[in-house]
Design an enzyme around this catalytic site. Structure first.
Site, PDB file in Angstrom:
ATOM      1  N   HIS A  67      -3.016 -13.743  -1.342  1.00  0.00           N
ATOM      2  CA  HIS A  67      -3.434 -14.167   0.216  1.00  0.00           C
ATOM      3  C   HIS A  67      -3.862 -12.813   1.126  1.00  0.00           C
ATOM      4  CE1 HIS A  67       0.555 -11.862  -0.245  1.00  0.00           C
ATOM      5  NE2 HIS A  67       0.372 -11.347   1.196  1.00  0.00           N
ATOM      6  N   CYS A 205       5.499  -6.305   4.929  1.00  0.00           N
ATOM      7  CA  CYS A 205       4.508  -6.169   4.079  1.00  0.00           C
ATOM      8  C   CYS A 205       3.203  -5.932   4.550  1.00  0.00           C
ATOM      9  CB  CYS A 205       4.683  -7.229   2.937  1.00  0.00           C
ATOM     10  SG  CYS A 205       3.861  -8.877   3.745  1.00  0.00           S
TER      11      CYS A 205
END
Length: 686
Positions: A67, A205
């Site tokens: 992603h 993240c």
């Protein structure tokens, strides 16, 4: 989710087109391109590869979630692929058979990112992943992901990440993320006479799209099974809502599962803390909860000694050499802006006022508005003050990389002592490491509860500064100062073959990782000599900057001379590389090295070695630590300096064209071309 995934974005036979993670990402991305969701396939795949390089996106349970956020994405999109053989995405338990490619626009709105976070949470549900593995048609899989075939209670699930920051599960909660959960901290509903153990957690993240929310979901599920109340703050791309201070105050422990710095970390001071990478939050949440409970029972209130997980990239298996490199890089990265500002101001002062401007009186006492030498003195003296922070900042932020904020005070103090005793750059390195080690040692000591509140404000700064100051003044400082003096004398005496060899080494280091650790070490070595400039140290600075300009200039020239060897994206990057190289921004060559490292990096090193050697052989000097061709007037022997740069650029260009041309000539060249475009990275990629 209906706008994000359709049957056209599902491939249940990914094995037919892909057997590697790069090929899988390309196959799914091509479906996005066909629907107009992605405008530049090569550019988007480069962004995916850059994200993958930060941390593998494979997860336990056979899941891969490549992603990224990309300027080449028109709207938030999700593509799904299923592989019978499995594709390696770096998960500890082996290949992934369920692959989700998540594409978010650079400016994606909060609502869409919230939906993507909801999907990330669903991936922690075994029933959801099991249904996807048994789906027989693309439309069925797309409907499952959209939530159309879930149980009636499922529509409430997307509300779980609604706060984009805080969600809570109590010991008595049945729903994964019930809306009424925020009231749980005050509800002792564990079924026993004692109040339940309470934990607050923060997950984050690098992109804040997937791992952030998966770690939150995993921690919440483990807490429910263990009878623990937990409130999670997800610091994702859609922003975050800070935990209620009352919830933090009532918590018995804290879990940080993150790969980027926790925002407002001071809120959690004085609590038993477990500090790990985000993947640990996904893969072993029960262990983390047990660990924080044990710390609370022992009365521990600080994180384990060692580097912060941000610097450690969440990998507890790093060796000491890797940790040391990251600590040093932390210091260098904070030092560079002081170097650039101070060094350029000093150089401008010399350029305007001449080489004797350093003898000018203080502008606070003597300044003539119409006299150019007064202005030159002003620039020089401001630059000198900025440059004086070089060693203290280096030491302070090395200690910060090791021990977080408590390391700053002793680090700065130790760095200032290094300046006082003329220990220079080497003294700053030693002071930073000593400060970090001392603070980490203090943090291991068990402290009575009554003193915990004053530890970070009074006790740690007081004791650590005293210890580091003592060591630097009376133990290690003087030997380091002697070594620094010997190094300065050695540089001053360099001539002939020795100088050329040093130039070759500097050139190789500057061009090996294009702005990475070795590049920064070579640059910091060169800059350190400017604190006490001599003819030898000025030659070193000149060689380092000249070599660092070669890679982007060579790639720009190569794309101009033989553009057909490069993709359209690379040719566009080549145009920008002209300016980046001329400005001494070595990172301008990163997009080319990311796509073809085995050809670009050796070519860059060859040219850098030639330039470094010639610069030293010509005796070129440089007083400015940055600026590229824009500070040529401040360079000693400027014409020969430009000749050295031109020679290195020509060598790198010739080598990279030769290597790429040889690849094109091979029978497998066409196949190589088809996969080559996974190269695009911009110099601003983090």
């Amino acid at each position: 989710m209906s706008e994000m995934i359709t049957a056209d974005l599902v491939d249940l036979d990914l094995d037919l087109s892909a057997d590697t993670k790069e090929a899988a990402s390309r196959a799914l991305a091509e479906r996005m391109v066909a629907l107009g969701r992605v405008t530049d396939l090569d550019g988007f795949l480069a962004d995916v590869a850059a994200r993958e390089a930060q941390m593998p996106t494979g997860l336990d349970g056979g899941i891969g979630i490549p992603h990224c956020r990309s300027a080449h994405v028109t709207e938030p999109t999700l593509a799904f692929g299923r592989s019978a053989r499995g594709i390696d995405f770096g998960a500890p338990d082996g290949p992934a058979d369920l692959i989700f490619l998540i594409a978010a626009p650079a400016g994606a709105d909060d609502a869409h990112l919230t939906i993507l976070s909801s999907l990330a949470r669903q991936l922690m549900d075994a029933e959801f992943t099991g249904a996807l593995r048994s789906a027989s048609a693309a439309a069925e899989a797309a409907a499952l992901i959209r939530g159309e075939d879930t149980e009636p209670a499922a529509p409430e699930a997307p509300a779980a990440p609604e706060a984009s920051g805080a969600s809570e599960v109590s010991a008595a909660s049945d729903a994964p993320a019930a809306p009424e959960a925020p009231a749980a901290p005050g509800d002792s509903s564990s079924g026993g006479p004692d109040e339940p153990f309470r934990v607050v957690a923060v997950t984050s993240c690098p992109t804040g799209i997937a791992h952030t929310y998966m770690a939150a979901e995993s921690l919440e599920n483990a807490a429910r099974e263990a009878g623990v109340e937990i409130t999670v703050e997800t610091q994702g791309s859609a922003g975050f809502t800070r935990l209620d201070p009352a919830v933090i105050a009532a918590a018995d422990g804290v879990v940080f599962a993150h790969d980027v710095p926790v925002r407002d970390k001071d809120r959690f001071a004085g609590k038993p803390t477990v500090d790990v990478g985000v993947k640990a939050g996904i893969n072993r949440p029960a262990e983390l909860l047990a660990e924080v409970r044990e710390k609370a029972e022992r009365g521990e209130t600080t994180a384990p000694a060692g580097p912060t997980p941000v610097d450690n990239a969440g990998d507890s298996g790093d060796g000491y050499g890797t940790k040391l490199r990251k600590w040093l890089m932390s210091g260098v990265s904070y030092m560079v802006p002081f170097v650039a500002a101070g060094g350029l101001l000093i150089a401008l002062g010399f350029a305007i006022g001449g080489w004797k401007i350093d003898k000018a009186p203080s502008v606070a006492e003597h300044f003539i508005w119409t006299d150019h030498t007064s202005w030159a003195a002003l620039l020089f003296q401001i630059g000198g003050l900025a440059f004086a922070f070089l060693v203290p900042v280096l030491a302070g932020y090395i200690a910060y990389g090791m021990a977080d904020r408590p390391g700053l005070v002793p680090g700065f103090v130790g760095g200032s002592v290094a300046v006082t005793i003329d220990a220079g750059f080497l003294g700053g390195l030693a002071a930073g490491l000593l400060a970090g080690a001392v603070v980490m040692g203090i943090q291991r000591v068990r402290i009575p509860a009554v003193l915990r509140g004053i530890m970070p404000v009074v006790v740690i700064p007081l004791i650590s500064s005293a210890v580091v100051g003592f060591l630097m003044f009376l133990v290690v400082g003087k030997p380091i100062a002697s070594l620094q003096s010997a190094l300065t004398d050695w540089l001053e005496g360099l001539s002939g073959a020795n100088a050329v060899i040093l130039g070759v080494i500097l050139g190789l280091m500057m061009c090996f990782d294009l702005g990475g650790p070795l590049n920064k070490v070579a640059y910091a070595f060169a800059v350190g000599g400017l604190a006490h400039p001599t003819d030898g140290s000025l030659k070193v600075m000149a060689a380092a900057m000249a070599a660092g300009m070669v890679p982007p200039l060579a790639m720009a020239l190569a794309t101009t001379v033989r553009g057909r060897l490069f993709t359209k994206t690379e040719r566009e990057n080549g145009k920008a590389a002209w300016f980046l190289g001329a400005s001494f921004i070595t990172e301008g060559a990163i997009p080319f090295a990311a796509a073809d490292p085995l050809r670009v990096i050796p070519a860059s090193m060859a040219g850098g070695a030639v330039t470094g050697a010639l610069s030293m052989a010509f005796g070129c000097t440089l007083r400015a630590p940055h600026g590229g061709v824009f500070v040529v007037p401040l360079i000693g022997r400027p014409f020969l300096y430009l000749v050295a740069i031109a020679a290195g650029v020509c060598v790198s260009t010739a080598v990279v064209l030769l290597l790429k041309g040889a690849r094109k000539a091979t029978p497998s060249g066409q196949a190589a071309d088809e996969t080559a475009p996974v190269e695009k990275r911009t110099p601003t990629t983090v």
